[in-house]
Design a protein around this motif. Structure first.
Motif, PDB file in Angstrom:
ATOM      1  N   THR A 190       2.725   6.874  -7.002  1.00  0.00           N
ATOM      2  CA  THR A 190       1.861   7.921  -7.554  1.00  0.00           C
ATOM      3  C   THR A 190       2.448   9.300  -7.299  1.00  0.00           C
ATOM      4  N   ALA A 191       2.933   9.519  -6.082  1.00  0.00           N
ATOM      5  CA  ALA A 191       3.479  10.828  -5.737  1.00  0.00           C
ATOM      6  C   ALA A 191       4.750  11.130  -6.508  1.00  0.00           C
ATOM      7  N   ARG A 229       6.773  11.573   1.826  1.00  0.00           N
ATOM      8  CA  ARG A 229       6.441  12.942   1.433  1.00  0.00           C
ATOM      9  C   ARG A 229       7.666  13.843   1.462  1.00  0.00           C
ATOM     10  N   PRO A 279       3.909   6.892   4.073  1.00  0.00           N
ATOM     11  CA  PRO A 279       3.592   8.146   3.375  1.00  0.00           C
ATOM     12  C   PRO A 279       4.171   9.391   4.016  1.00  0.00           C
ATOM     13  N   ALA A 322       0.835  -1.203   0.000  1.00  0.00           N
ATOM     14  CA  ALA A 322       0.000   0.000   0.000  1.00  0.00           C
ATOM     15  C   ALA A 322       0.870   1.254   0.000  1.00  0.00           C
ATOM     16  N   HIS A 323       1.939   1.252   0.783  1.00  0.00           N
ATOM     17  CA  HIS A 323       2.854   2.393   0.788  1.00  0.00           C
ATOM     18  C   HIS A 323       3.488   2.590  -0.588  1.00  0.00           C
ATOM     19  N   VAL A 379       2.259   1.875  -3.556  1.00  0.00           N
ATOM     20  CA  VAL A 379       1.305   2.460  -4.502  1.00  0.00           C
ATOM     21  C   VAL A 379       1.236   3.974  -4.324  1.00  0.00           C
ATOM     22  N   SER A 380       1.097   4.425  -3.080  1.00  0.00           N
ATOM     23  CA  SER A 380       0.979   5.870  -2.848  1.00  0.00           C
ATOM     24  C   SER A 380       2.293   6.583  -3.168  1.00  0.00           C
ATOM     25  N   MET A 381       3.414   5.934  -2.855  1.00  0.00           N
ATOM     26  CA  MET A 381       4.711   6.558  -3.120  1.00  0.00           C
ATOM     27  C   MET A 381       4.979   6.636  -4.620  1.00  0.00           C
TER      28      MET A 381
END
Length: 363
Positions: A280-281, A346, A342, A273-274, A276-278
């Motif tokens: 995308t960012a 960031r 996340p 899950a981390h 995927v978000s990383m």
């Protein structure tokens, strides 16, 4: 780049700093995206198991402890204990590869460089088989020279994160050939798909596993090899007595138990899950291309000519990333970054975006 008769991109020289690893990039005080170890240390339950071994350090590692480690790994993967060789980390296994006396080793790149470094140090001729970035760094079994009697490939591969289909790996097996699959990050992928750890396979199949990454045991050095007993005997022939410490044997036992395997899978799902978000960012940062697989790290391709200055600006911002130009097949504008939660990721995304904007303004 010269090519052999099978169409594989082949580099018979070194030309890269094969002994460079992410710990060199991760200086104290920096937010560490350079090393793929998950967490700062083992969880409390594992720490307690390790501490409990300290009272026995006045004795040499016991044969029955080694046997328990083999039995625990065998039960974890559905193998026979005779098919298990405890290691002082996968790096020890790589250092032992020259004992197999290969005439020609084929190493798939971009990939972890320690196997090639160990082979070259042992006087073994090495041919590099480069995957094609345009094809997503997928493995083409036909690209491996037929004359290679040792083939080394990572799955998932470090640093590209590619998870090769098990069928493609099995296609590399040949009579008289040792096929080594480095599965150092296999337990960081939910469900461990495409793993060959539970597959006795052909007599020449070797699988290396590491406990370093998922359980944050880089300083302990613990792992194991899986393969035919006769092949493991050849691999381990030059080892000194008691090569694996008592705490490392206990770690192998503890991390192979069902509760630990379940905990590792849960951790792998959180990492997914981390990731995927990383991904995308990072992909939203102008000029950055992300090579994303299921592994707990991402390969980034930065705009031409920005690799070294970006790494410098990131260090000034307190962030360490893994340089990519020490991996054959990659260049100075590649960097590898470990997947982080996340709130930590960031910081990287913001610092990377700022660095590229500053470089663009200066151009």
């Amino acid at each position: 780049m010269p090519f052999d008769d099978h169409g594989a991109a082949a580099d018979h020289g070194s030309g890269h700093d094969l002994r460079h690893h992410g710990d060199v990039d991760a200086a104290d005080g920096l937010v560490d995206f350079a090393v793929n170890v998950i967490g700062d240390g083992p969880p409390p339950w594992l720490r307690e198991r390790l501490v409990a071994t300290l009272d026995g350090l006045g004795r040499y590692p016991r044969a029955d402890h080694d046997a328990r480690a083999r039995a625990a790994v065998a039960a974890r993967h559905g193998r026979d204990p005779a098919e298990v060789l405890p290691l002082a980390g996968s790096a020890e296994g790589f250092a032992l590869l020259p004992a197999l006396r290969p005439r020609l080793a084929a190493v798939v790149h971009p990939g972890f460089t320690e196997p090639e470094a160990a082979l070259r140090s042992g006087g073994v001729p090495v041919v590099r088989v480069l995957t094609d970035a345009a094809a997503g760094h997928a493995l083409d079994p036909a690209a491996v020279p037929e004359e290679a009697d040792l083939v080394v490939v990572g799955n998932p591969t470090n640093p590209t994160g590619v998870l090769h289909p098990a069928a493609d790996l099995r296609a590399l097996a040949r009579p008289g050939r040792v096929l080594l699959v480095d599965e150092a990050f296999a337990d960081a992928v939910p469900g461990e798909p495409e793993s060959l750890a539970g597959d006795p396979g052909p007599p020449g199949l070797l699988v290396f596993r590491s406990l370093t990454k998922t359980w944050a045991l880089a300083g302990l050095r613990a792992g194991y090899a899986l393969g035919d007993p006769a092949l493991l005997a050849r691999l381990g022939a030059p080892r000194p007595p008691w090569p694996v410490s008592t705490p490392a044997l206990e770690a192998i036992i503890a991390c192979s138990e069902p509760a630990a395997v379940s905990a590792a899978d849960q951790k792998a799902r959180e990492l997914a899950a981390h990731r995927v978000s990383m991904t995308t960012a990072l992909a939203a940062v102008e000029g950055v291309a992300v090579v994303s697989g299921p592994a707990p790290y991402l390969l980034l391709h930065l705009p031409d000519g920005t690799g070294e200055p970006v790494r410098r600006l990131l260090r000034e911002a307190g962030i360490a990333v893994r340089r990519g130009d020490t991996f054959p097949g990659l260049g100075p504008d590649h960097v590898r970054v470990a997947v982080r939660p996340p709130e930590t990721a960031r910081r990287l995304v913001e610092a990377l975006d700022d660095a590229l904007r500053r470089l663009g303004a200066a151009a």
